[in-house]
Scaffold this motif. Structure first.
Motif, PDB file in Angstrom:
ATOM      1  N   PHE A  23       0.858  -1.205   0.026  1.00  0.00           N
ATOM      2  CA  PHE A  23       0.052  -0.168  -0.029  1.00  0.00           C
ATOM      3  C   PHE A  23       0.961   1.020   0.342  1.00  0.00           C
ATOM      4  N   GLU A  24       0.224   2.131  -0.522  1.00  0.00           N
ATOM      5  CA  GLU A  24       0.904   3.577  -0.340  1.00  0.00           C
ATOM      6  C   GLU A  24       0.723   4.258   1.033  1.00  0.00           C
ATOM      7  N   ARG A  25       2.031   4.628   1.810  1.00  0.00           N
ATOM      8  CA  ARG A  25       1.624   5.556   2.973  1.00  0.00           C
ATOM      9  C   ARG A  25       1.229   6.741   2.619  1.00  0.00           C
ATOM     10  N   THR A  26       0.285   7.234   2.847  1.00  0.00           N
ATOM     11  CA  THR A  26      -0.711   8.731   2.668  1.00  0.00           C
ATOM     12  C   THR A  26      -0.836   8.925   3.361  1.00  0.00           C
ATOM     13  N   LEU A  27      -1.062   8.303   4.610  1.00  0.00           N
ATOM     14  CA  LEU A  27      -2.493   8.725   5.475  1.00  0.00           C
ATOM     15  C   LEU A  27      -1.082   9.391   6.680  1.00  0.00           C
ATOM     16  N   GLY A  28      -2.076  10.476   7.240  1.00  0.00           N
ATOM     17  CA  GLY A  28      -1.356  11.359   8.327  1.00  0.00           C
ATOM     18  C   GLY A  28      -1.866  10.880   9.723  1.00  0.00           C
ATOM     19  N   ASN A  29      -1.638  11.827  10.192  1.00  0.00           N
ATOM     20  CA  ASN A  29      -2.452  11.596  12.095  1.00  0.00           C
ATOM     21  C   ASN A  29      -3.768  11.473  11.967  1.00  0.00           C
ATOM     22  N   PHE A  30      -4.444  12.494  11.360  1.00  0.00           N
ATOM     23  CA  PHE A  30      -5.528  12.641  11.956  1.00  0.00           C
ATOM     24  C   PHE A  30      -6.692  11.793  11.139  1.00  0.00           C
TER      25      PHE A  30
END
Length: 509
Positions: A23-30
């Motif tokens: 998977f692409e790592r695109t998700l941040g903390n929020f």
């Protein structure tokens, strides 16, 4: 307890489990926080379940909210530790696999998967108790059960398309929806506070709900507590998106705890102030319509409908989160060849790197389950209630192996990340409480009470015992298929296996 900087190994823990990063790592903390809190969904859960808790336990049933939070916090703390080590898709399944054995792990994943698909269908029905109160336009069919299926199916199709199209799109819609939900929830608290007509002592009023009940009010309270238990779960979704999250070993533990704590605080205030603000605490609508009635009663139809729109948005993003979690669980089990057609289900498609096939399959199954609601609402209510029991059992299949590992001295193990979330010396007592809580709540949820599993005619013994029978059937049939068919070919599929570094391969030779 501490949260340190995460380890920046190339797979963020994925390679430790034998998988390659897909998977692409695109998700941040929020984004990860939003995934956890939208699964819990403060507005969806409280608006969907208030009427049940009030009808069974009266105003004093409010105390079930902090009680369930305290128990679930023990579970969440254990999950936070695990997410710091293994922030991977299908978190419940993979955690159980690392802590126990592949057989227990399969059962945990299977129960969580079945429960998640059922939850997609059951939450979709919440549109029916919200949208028609906003506008008559949403009452498409004269029959409420048929209309609920129509509205719910549209929502599930929307969720399927978004989840299949792009994780980024899902995360953006989910985050925007959670932002709106949080603002609306806080505003609702403030507006209720300005309209209070009685003091907080109302939460001591049992409304004589214990009269004639086995164990008196305590017996009624145990039943009413299901309203809170049906809401506060799903926080593990923050970790199930770990393979798509930036710096997951830091973000996932924080997201899990923040989602649960925020839901407890804001949801608890909404429930408390609603009881303090409603004009007539004895109004029969409190036990039939619930919070929707209180909002209109206290704030008026105009402003009240604005908040019902926010509830509809909350239901929408809740479906997105539950669907997302079910997809990740399907993918995680399929890449281990632990589901039928594993290689087909584990395929990651397109530029956006999304598991399209699980998204579509889960959406179709959920819509089929919705159709059961037409003409058989008792059966559907039974199945959806039991879905929650399955989730609590799945959680127990993680916390119990974790406790055994602690007692054996094999947790956290030599391969634990140097920095990350840790309970330290509090780990053992917290883990013990998590197991005791999980076991007790699973029993309470599944206890064969007619008022929960067969509240209206026709009365049948198999409906009253539905939780025991259904959970047993799901576990027995599913595990039998695993034992006699799947386990003989179980293992990480070649297309998903982590690549062996050249140096390691040469040393092996």
């Amino acid at each position: 307890m501490s949260v340190g900087n995460s380890s920046n190994d190339d797979g963020h823990g994925v390679t430790e489990l034998g998988y390659k990063q897909e998977f692409e790592r695109t998700l941040g903390n929020f984004h990860t926080f939003a995934a956890g809190i939208s699964y819990i969904s403060i507005l969806t859960g409280t608006f969907q379940m208030f009427y049940f808790g009030f009808s069974v336990g009266g105003p004093a049933n409010w105390w079930s909210w902090p009680m369930v939070f305290a128990g679930q916090l023990m579970v969440a703390l254990c999950f936070a530790e695990l997410s710091a080590r293994y922030p991977v898709a299908g978190s419940i399944y993979n955690w159980s696999k690392k802590l126990g054995n592949p057989h227990v792990a399969w059962l945990a994943g299977w129960m969580m998967l079945v429960a998640s698909i059922v939850t997609v269908a059951s939450v979709a029905l919440a549109y029916q108790i919200t949208l028609p109160q906003i506008a008559d336009f949403f009452q498409i069919a004269p029959d409420s059960a048929v209309n609920a299926v129509i509205l719910g199916s549209v929502l599930i199709v929307f969720s399927t398309v978004v989840n299949a199209w792009s994780t980024k799109l899902m995360a953006r819609i989910n985050s925007a929806g959670v932002f709106i939900e949080l603002i609306a929830a806080v505003l609702l608290v403030v507006l209720f506070a300005f309209e209070i007509v009685r003091g907080p002592q109302i939460v001591l009023d049992t409304a004589h709900k214990g009269d004639g009940v086995t164990l008196g009010y305590f017996g009624a309270f145990l039943v009413g507590s299901l309203a809170s238990a049906y809401v506060m779960y799903g926080f593990d979704t923050a970790s199930s998106l770990g393979e798509e999250t930036v710096d997951p070993r830091k973000n996932a533990p924080r997201a899990i705890l923040r989602a649960l704590i925020a839901s407890f605080v804001i949801g608890g205030l909404i429930l408390l102030l609603a009881l303090m603000a409603v004009r007539n605490i004895n109004a029969p609508e409190l036990s039939t319509i619930g919070l929707q009635y209180i909002v209109i009663d206290v704030l008026g139809s105009g402003l009240g409908k604005v908040f019902l729109v926010a509830v509809a948005i909350a239901i929408t993003v809740c479906i997105l989160a539950v669907h997302t979690a079910a997809i990740r669980m399907t993918f995680a089990m399929a890449r281990d060849n632990n589901l039928p057609a594993g290689s087909w289900l584990a395929k990651v498609h397109g530029k956006q790197r999304t598991p399209v096939r699980p998204a579509v399959l889960i959406g179709l199954i959920a819509i089929v389950l919705l159709v059961v609601n037409i003409g058989q609402p008792q059966i559907f209510q039974l199945v959806t209630s039991i879905g929650v029991v399955l989730i609590y059992v799945a959680y127990l299949l993680v916390t119990l192996p974790m406790l055994i590992a602690r007692l054996r001295g094999t947790w956290p193990g030599k391969d634990a990340p140097a920095k990350g979330f840790s309970l330290g010396r509090w780990g053992l007592p917290v883990n013990i409480l998590a197991v005791l809580w999980g076991a007790g709540m699973a029993i309470n949820l599944g206890w064969p009470r007619s008022e929960v599993y067969n509240p209206t005619p026709p009365f049948h013994w198999f409906l009253q015992w539905g939780a025991v029978l259904f959970v047993g059937l799901v576990a027995a049939v599913g595990f039998a298929y695993y034992w006699f068919v799947l386990r003989h070919k179980s293992g990480v599929l070649a297309d998903h296996a982590a690549e062996v570094p050249a140096v390691v391969a040469e040393e092996a030779v």
